[in-house]
Write a protein that holds these residues in place. Structure first.
Motif, PDB file in Angstrom:
ATOM      1  N   THR A 105       0.846  -1.193   0.000  1.00  0.00           N
ATOM      2  CA  THR A 105       0.000   0.000   0.000  1.00  0.00           C
ATOM      3  C   THR A 105       0.877   1.237   0.000  1.00  0.00           C
ATOM      4  O   THR A 105       1.830   1.334   0.777  1.00  0.00           O
ATOM      5  N   GLN A 121      -2.004   6.504 -10.279  1.00  0.00           N
ATOM      6  CA  GLN A 121      -2.499   5.595 -11.317  1.00  0.00           C
ATOM      7  C   GLN A 121      -1.421   4.584 -11.697  1.00  0.00           C
ATOM      8  O   GLN A 121      -1.701   3.391 -11.871  1.00  0.00           O
ATOM      9  N   LYS A 124      -1.256   1.992  -8.993  1.00  0.00           N
ATOM     10  CA  LYS A 124      -2.394   1.074  -9.103  1.00  0.00           C
ATOM     11  C   LYS A 124      -2.181   0.080 -10.236  1.00  0.00           C
ATOM     12  O   LYS A 124      -2.456  -1.125 -10.085  1.00  0.00           O
ATOM     13  N   ASP A 125      -1.674   0.567 -11.374  1.00  0.00           N
ATOM     14  CA  ASP A 125      -1.424  -0.310 -12.520  1.00  0.00           C
ATOM     15  C   ASP A 125      -0.368  -1.370 -12.196  1.00  0.00           C
ATOM     16  O   ASP A 125      -0.362  -2.446 -12.805  1.00  0.00           O
ATOM     17  N   HIS A 129      -1.967  -0.955  -3.839  1.00  0.00           N
ATOM     18  CA  HIS A 129      -3.113  -0.214  -3.313  1.00  0.00           C
ATOM     19  C   HIS A 129      -2.669   1.219  -3.022  1.00  0.00           C
ATOM     20  O   HIS A 129      -1.553   1.451  -2.531  1.00  0.00           O
ATOM     21  N   VAL A 130      -3.533   2.191  -3.311  1.00  0.00           N
ATOM     22  CA  VAL A 130      -3.151   3.595  -3.151  1.00  0.00           C
ATOM     23  C   VAL A 130      -4.176   4.340  -2.306  1.00  0.00           C
ATOM     24  O   VAL A 130      -5.373   4.069  -2.348  1.00  0.00           O
ATOM     25  N   VAL A 141      -7.027   8.050  -8.345  1.00  0.00           N
ATOM     26  CA  VAL A 141      -7.612   6.718  -8.167  1.00  0.00           C
ATOM     27  C   VAL A 141      -7.468   6.222  -6.726  1.00  0.00           C
ATOM     28  O   VAL A 141      -7.691   5.038  -6.472  1.00  0.00           O
ATOM     29  N   ARG A 142      -7.140   7.094  -5.812  1.00  0.00           N
ATOM     30  CA  ARG A 142      -6.958   6.654  -4.419  1.00  0.00           C
ATOM     31  C   ARG A 142      -8.198   5.915  -3.915  1.00  0.00           C
ATOM     32  O   ARG A 142      -9.339   6.269  -4.226  1.00  0.00           O
ATOM     33  N   GLU A 143      -7.944   4.885  -3.115  1.00  0.00           N
ATOM     34  CA  GLU A 143      -9.033   4.040  -2.618  1.00  0.00           C
ATOM     35  C   GLU A 143      -9.677   4.607  -1.363  1.00  0.00           C
ATOM     36  O   GLU A 143     -10.839   4.299  -1.061  1.00  0.00           O
TER      37      GLU A 143
END
Length: 346
Positions: A105, A121, A124-125, A129-130, A141-143
């Motif tokens: 993470t 991004q 994530k790719d 986990h971000v 794209v943060r979770e």
């Protein structure tokens, strides 16, 4: 790289094993020097946090909280590294390094949310986990965003604290830090609207930006007092400008004439609170914010959903989660004054 397990067979084929391990770096391991994740057979989660700036009391307190969470959770390896200046490019280099290390993470407090979004991004790719903490990158794209307090709550608390000291009327100015910092700018917008709505006899005359430089904040506050002789209030919008504006008031010999509040860490603000050059620091328990950040990083790495209300630790028994905004909320802001500043050791 971690030491290889010692067996008689390994001694015979050590060189070949080393080559094989280097060529086959897995997620949670690294081909760079030093410990970089879980050893073979280990199930530790690597949670990396990149602050805006390393070496300042605020983010060092977050680091202490993250370390405490890692120890309490037992299955987390906490990593902490940030730039030595509040520089978006330097922060990006550290983020790229953690992506190369393939941490589980990656959590960032971005200096520039827009330039950070493509890197999140990229992470994530790469299967990482971000998340964000302390300050957000809302278009990324943060979770999850680990939020210290709502923008509305912070902005209103700063305004109420200062205008109470100013008697509800007068002119004040804001000395902020990074011009692109999403959290600071959101608080300022609340202060503008809330001042106009609740304190019609008060006025914000200027907003200036000192970066993360306390000496520059002091100089800017001095310049503001000279440019506006009738100024009666100053806000230091971050942990370097809060003591900076209070120092400027002391240097000018205007304690009791120009009132200040700010987002200062307790021990950095204690001398100014004691001297009455600052009325209050509006903050939160920063170590708890670091704890929550590490815990959240482990949760998303393990695929565990957040509940509407989360029991994180004995000190964090009711952390709320907003599914719509994907935000964990530490809680309401805290007013630190000369009466309670001694309760905090950072």
């Amino acid at each position: 790289m971690r030491p290889l397990r010692r067996t008689t067979a390994a001694l015979a084929i050590g060189a070949a094993a080393l080559v094989a391990l280097t060529a086959c770096t897995q997620k949670g391991q690294s081909d760079q020097g030093g410990a970089a994740g879980a050893a073979p057979g280990d199930d530790k989660i690597t949670v990396a946090f990149v602050p805006k700036l390393q070496g300042v009391p605020y983010f060092e307190a977050m680091n202490a909280g993250g370390q405490a969470a890692a120890e309490a959770l037992g299955n987390v390896e906490w990593r902490y590294q940030g730039p030595t200046q509040a520089d978006a490019a330097a922060q990006a280099d550290i983020v790229r390094s953690f992506i190369q290390q393939k941490v589980d993470t990656l959590i960032v407090a971005p200096n520039d949310p827009d330039s950070m979004a493509p890197l999140l991004q990229q992470a994530k790719d790469a299967g990482i986990h971000v998340a964000t903490a302390d300050t957000d990158a809302p278009s990324s794209v943060r979770e999850v965003f680990v939020n210290q307090a709502t923008a509305q709550g912070i902005g209103e608390a700063l305004t109420d604290s200062l205008l109470t000291a100013m008697g509800g009327t007068g002119k004040y100015a804001i000395v902020s830090c990074g011009q692109t910092a999403e959290n600071l700018n959101s608080w300022i917008e609340v202060q503008k609207a809330y001042t106009a709505q609740k304190y019609p006899q008060a006025e914000i005359v200027d907003v200036v930006y000192a970066g993360e430089d306390q000496a520059k904040a002091t100089q800017m506050a001095t310049d503001l007092m000279n440019a506006h002789p009738d100024l009666t209030g100053l806000v230091g919008e971050c942990t370097s400008s809060a003591p900076g504006v209070a120092q400027a008031v002391q240097d000018a010999g205007r304690v009791g004439e120009v009132f200040t509040v700010g987002l200062g860490t307790p021990q950095s603000m204690k001398p100014y609170l004691d001297a009455k050059s600052s009325s209050a620091a509006i903050l939160w328990d920063v170590e708890n914010l670091g704890y929550l950040t590490a815990w959240a990083g482990a949760q998303i790495a393990e695929g565990k959903p957040f509940a509407p209300t989360n029991e994180v630790s004995p000190d964090l028994t009711a952390v709320e989660y907003d599914a719509g905004g994907k935000t964990l909320l530490l809680g309401p802001p805290l007013a630190i004054t000369d009466a309670n500043v001694g309760q905090f050791n950072y």
